[in-house]
Scaffold this motif. Sequence first.
Motif, PDB file in Angstrom:
ATOM      1  N   ARG A   1      -6.260  -4.568   8.169  1.00  0.00           N
ATOM      2  CA  ARG A   1      -6.953  -3.368   7.722  1.00  0.00           C
ATOM      3  C   ARG A   1      -6.548  -2.130   8.505  1.00  0.00           C
ATOM      4  O   ARG A   1      -7.280  -1.148   8.553  1.00  0.00           O
ATOM      5  CB  ARG A   1      -8.462  -3.609   7.815  1.00  0.00           C
ATOM      6  CG  ARG A   1      -8.915  -4.602   6.747  1.00  0.00           C
ATOM      7  CD  ARG A   1     -10.190  -5.265   7.100  1.00  0.00           C
ATOM      8  NE  ARG A   1     -11.292  -4.318   7.170  1.00  0.00           N
ATOM      9  CZ  ARG A   1     -12.484  -4.621   7.657  1.00  0.00           C
ATOM     10  NH1 ARG A   1     -12.688  -5.829   8.128  1.00  0.00           N
ATOM     11  NH2 ARG A   1     -13.429  -3.730   7.678  1.00  0.00           N
TER      12      ARG A   1
ATOM     13  N   ARG B   1      -4.317   0.093   7.855  1.00  0.00           N
ATOM     14  CA  ARG B   1      -4.243   1.271   6.980  1.00  0.00           C
ATOM     15  C   ARG B   1      -5.631   1.823   6.699  1.00  0.00           C
ATOM     16  O   ARG B   1      -5.857   3.027   6.719  1.00  0.00           O
ATOM     17  CB  ARG B   1      -3.577   0.891   5.660  1.00  0.00           C
ATOM     18  CG  ARG B   1      -2.168   1.363   5.554  1.00  0.00           C
ATOM     19  CD  ARG B   1      -1.636   1.075   4.172  1.00  0.00           C
ATOM     20  NE  ARG B   1      -1.875   2.215   3.276  1.00  0.00           N
ATOM     21  CZ  ARG B   1      -1.144   3.312   3.314  1.00  0.00           C
ATOM     22  NH1 ARG B   1      -0.162   3.449   4.185  1.00  0.00           N
ATOM     23  NH2 ARG B   1      -1.387   4.294   2.474  1.00  0.00           N
ATOM     24  N   GLU B   2      -6.547   0.899   6.411  1.00  0.00           N
ATOM     25  CA  GLU B   2      -7.923   1.317   6.147  1.00  0.00           C
ATOM     26  C   GLU B   2      -8.488   2.074   7.346  1.00  0.00           C
ATOM     27  O   GLU B   2      -9.148   3.109   7.197  1.00  0.00           O
ATOM     28  CB  GLU B   2      -8.785   0.076   5.864  1.00  0.00           C
ATOM     29  CG  GLU B   2     -10.250   0.405   5.632  1.00  0.00           C
ATOM     30  CD  GLU B   2     -11.143  -0.822   5.703  1.00  0.00           C
ATOM     31  OE1 GLU B   2     -10.748  -1.880   5.189  1.00  0.00           O
ATOM     32  OE2 GLU B   2     -12.237  -0.702   6.277  1.00  0.00           O
TER      33      GLU B   2
ATOM     34  N   LEU C   1      -2.011   4.886   9.703  1.00  0.00           N
ATOM     35  CA  LEU C   1      -1.730   5.236   8.300  1.00  0.00           C
ATOM     36  C   LEU C   1      -0.342   4.782   7.872  1.00  0.00           C
ATOM     37  O   LEU C   1      -0.124   4.420   6.721  1.00  0.00           O
ATOM     38  CB  LEU C   1      -1.828   6.753   8.116  1.00  0.00           C
ATOM     39  CG  LEU C   1      -3.221   7.298   7.848  1.00  0.00           C
ATOM     40  CD1 LEU C   1      -3.228   8.811   7.952  1.00  0.00           C
ATOM     41  CD2 LEU C   1      -3.710   6.862   6.468  1.00  0.00           C
ATOM     42  N   ARG C   2       0.616   4.817   8.799  1.00  0.00           N
ATOM     43  CA  ARG C   2       1.993   4.451   8.450  1.00  0.00           C
ATOM     44  C   ARG C   2       2.151   2.943   8.314  1.00  0.00           C
ATOM     45  O   ARG C   2       3.105   2.468   7.734  1.00  0.00           O
ATOM     46  CB  ARG C   2       2.954   4.931   9.546  1.00  0.00           C
ATOM     47  CG  ARG C   2       3.341   6.373   9.408  1.00  0.00           C
ATOM     48  CD  ARG C   2       4.749   6.591   9.939  1.00  0.00           C
ATOM     49  NE  ARG C   2       4.941   8.009  10.183  1.00  0.00           N
ATOM     50  CZ  ARG C   2       4.783   8.554  11.373  1.00  0.00           C
ATOM     51  NH1 ARG C   2       4.465   7.807  12.412  1.00  0.00           N
ATOM     52  NH2 ARG C   2       4.951   9.844  11.523  1.00  0.00           N
TER      53      ARG C   2
ATOM     54  N   ILE D   1      -7.075   5.513   7.309  1.00  0.00           N
ATOM     55  CA  ILE D   1      -7.722   6.367   6.305  1.00  0.00           C
ATOM     56  C   ILE D   1      -9.066   6.848   6.818  1.00  0.00           C
ATOM     57  O   ILE D   1      -9.403   8.037   6.739  1.00  0.00           O
ATOM     58  CB  ILE D   1      -7.898   5.596   4.978  1.00  0.00           C
ATOM     59  CG1 ILE D   1      -6.528   5.279   4.371  1.00  0.00           C
ATOM     60  CG2 ILE D   1      -8.738   6.408   4.004  1.00  0.00           C
ATOM     61  CD1 ILE D   1      -6.572   4.314   3.206  1.00  0.00           C
ATOM     62  N   ARG D   2      -9.838   5.907   7.384  1.00  0.00           N
ATOM     63  CA  ARG D   2     -11.159   6.289   7.896  1.00  0.00           C
ATOM     64  C   ARG D   2     -11.029   7.341   8.994  1.00  0.00           C
ATOM     65  O   ARG D   2     -11.821   8.283   9.067  1.00  0.00           O
ATOM     66  CB  ARG D   2     -11.883   5.056   8.440  1.00  0.00           C
ATOM     67  CG  ARG D   2     -12.359   4.116   7.339  1.00  0.00           C
ATOM     68  CD  ARG D   2     -12.933   2.844   7.940  1.00  0.00           C
ATOM     69  NE  ARG D   2     -13.286   1.875   6.917  1.00  0.00           N
ATOM     70  CZ  ARG D   2     -14.460   1.849   6.299  1.00  0.00           C
ATOM     71  NH1 ARG D   2     -15.372   2.739   6.598  1.00  0.00           N
ATOM     72  NH2 ARG D   2     -14.711   0.948   5.371  1.00  0.00           N
TER      73      ARG D   2
END
Lengths: 406, 236
Positions: free
Chosen positions: A310, A312-313, A403-404, A316-317
Amino acid sequence: MIATLLGEAWQAMLANRLRTFLTALGITIGVAAVVLMVAIGQGTQQKVIGTINSMGANLLIVNSASARSGGVRSGMGGMPTLTLGDVAAIHELAPTLYASPISTGFVQLVYGPNNWNTSALGVNTEYLELRDWRVERGRSFSESDISSATRVVILGQKVVENLFDSEDPIGQVIRVKGQPFTVIGVLSQKGQSMDGRDQDDSIIVPVTTAQRQLLGGPFRTAVGMIMVQAESSASLNSLERQITELLRQRHHIREKAENDFGVTNMTSVAETASEVTGMLSLLLGAIASISLFVGGIGIMNIMLVSVTERTREIGIRMAIGADRRTILTQFLLESIIITVTGGVIGILLGAGLATAIGKLAEIPVHVTAQPILLAFGVSVAVGVFFGLYPARKASRLRPIEALRFQ
Amino acid sequence: MSAVIQLDALSKDYFTDAGAVSVLKGVSLTISRGEFVAIMGPSGSGKSTLMNILGCLDIPSGGAYRLDGTDIGTLPESELARLRGQVIGFVFQGFNLLPRMSLGNNVALPLVYQHVGKSERLTRAADMLSRVGLGHLVDSLPTRISGGQQQRVAIARALVTRPSLILADEPTGNLDSHTGREIMELFQRINREQGITLVLVTHDMSVARYAQRLVYLKDGVLAYDGPVAEFQGVTA
Ligand SMILES: Nc1ncnc2c1ncn2[C@@H]1O[C@H](COP(=O)(O)OP(=O)(O)OP(=O)(O)O)[C@@H](O)[C@H]1O
Ligand SMILES: [Mg+2]
C-alpha cells in the motif's frame, strides 16, 4: 479522526479477509494457549493447596524415626520411636491443643460373604477434630474405648460400600484381622488425600486396640506418628521448637546427636507446594507465551507486506494532507485491531477449552480473570510492538517516493 | 498582486548509481495569485520534478521556494503535510484515487486530515462532486467510471479543502482530446470563478492555450516565460 481511521482499518482488513483471519489466528492460538495453560496451572495449585488444607489447619506432624529430609513419612520404614507417653507429654505441654497418635497398618475385613482389604488407623479421640472429619452416622470413640482398648471401629464410606449391601452397618460386628469388632460409626465422604490415596477407604480404631490387636512387631508399644494442632499459624514455629525440645529430653538425646524423630510443619509444606505449583503455572504460561510471540511475528510480517503493498496509497494520502503521525496511527490501529480481535477470540477459546478439559479429562482447571486480562493486555501490546516497526516504516516514507512506488 | 510561488535559483539533483544528475539547474520564477500558468517542455526536462517540489511532495537540493511567503526549506515534515492538506490541491496524470473507496469518500478524504466532522465532510464532498458534474455517482467506486470521470473526481478532491493553489501534472495526459477539453474547461472555470492559482504541465499546445502564461522548461532551465499567445516555440 480516530473513529474514521478505525473504520478505514476495518475496511482494509475486510479487503483481505483470509489474510486477516490467518494473522489473527496466530494471536488467537497464542492467547488461547496462555489462558488454557495458566488455567491448568492454577487449577493444579488450587487442588494441591486444597488437599493440604483438608488435612486440617495449623498441623504439626511428628514422625517416628528420623526424617532429616523434612518430608512426611509414614513411620513404617524405620524403627518407631514415638510412644503414647510422648503423646501424653505433648498434652501436658499444651493442654488446650489437640494431639493424636497415628499407627497404621493394612487389615483384612470380613462381613458375611464380603471381604475387603483396607488401611486401619489407630488414633485417639481427638483425631477426628484434628482432621476435621465428621462421623455421619453412629458415634465416635469415647475415652473409655481408648483406655480399655475396646474392639470398636468407625468405617470409611468406601469400606461401607464394599462390605455392606443395603443394611445399616451401625451395631454390626465385622471381623478385622479375624477378630470381632463392633461398628459404632460411619465417616462422611472425604475424597482423595494429598498423596492420592482414597481417604474414604480406611477404618479407624482406638490406638490402644490397634496396638494390641491389629499391629504387630514394634507397633505393639510404639506409634507411627503424632499429629498436633497449634492454635494459630503464628504459634506453629514455637510449638515445633517446644515439641522438639520435649521429645529430645524424653528420648534422652545428647547435645550434638541427631533427633530420632522429625517434626513437619504442614503450613510450610503448604507454602512450598503453593510455591512449586505457582512456578508450574508460570512455566506453563511462559511456554504458551512462545506461541503468542510467534503470532506477533506473524502480525509484523503481514503488516510489512501490507505497508509495501500500500505504499502508493500511503503516498496519495500524504499528497492530500496526511501527516506522518496519522499514517503511523492508521497502521498501528490495523495491527491492534487484528491482535485484539484475535486475542478476544483466543480468550473465549482458551476459557472454553479449559472448562471442557476440566469437565471431560478431570484435570483441575481454574479460569481466573487475571490471566485473561493479562492475555488481553499482552495482545494489545503485541499489536503495538510488532505493528510499530511496519507503521513507522510507512510513516517515514517521503511522499514522492511513496507515490512513485509501483 | 501578491506572489503565491516564488522560486529563487531552484535546483534539484538526483543521486543514482551512475552518479549525480542535475535535473533542475537554477529555476527562478514568480507566480502571482490568480494566475493560470502552463508548463511545457520536452520529456525529461524536469517538469514533474518541478511540480513535485511546488507541491511539497519533494524537497529542492538548492535555491529557495517560498509558498505564500514562507520558505518551505525551513519547515518540518508536519508543516509540509499541513500545506499539502490546506493550501495545495494536487491533480495527477494517473488520477490516484483510492480504488476501494467510494467517490464520495475519496473526495472527503482530505477533509479527514483537516479534522473536519463526518457530516460536514460528506456534504462538502457531495457538493464538490456535483460541481464537477458527478453528483449522481457519490457511492460509485473509482474502478467503475471512465478516465475523464476519474479525473473530475480527482479535481473535486483537490478542490474540497478550498486550496489557494492547484497543481496538475499532465491532467489530460491519459484522456482523449474531447474529454481533455472538458477537463480544461473545468480548470478554466475554477481559475476564473474562484480565483484559484493554477499551474499545469502539458505536452499539448492546445491544452496550454487555456492558460494565460506559458513557462517552457528545457534541460532544467527556463527557455521561455511569457504570455501563451506570444510563444513561438523554442529553438534547439
Ligand atoms: N527519483 C529519480 N531518481 C533519479 N532520476 C530521476 C528521478 N526522477 C526523475 N529523474 C530524472 O530526472 C529527469 C527529469 O524527470 P521528470 O520526471 O521531471 O521529467 P518530465 O519533464 O516530467 O518528463 P515527462 O514529460 O516525460 O513527464 C529525467 O531524466 C529522469 O530520469
Ligand atoms: Mg512528467
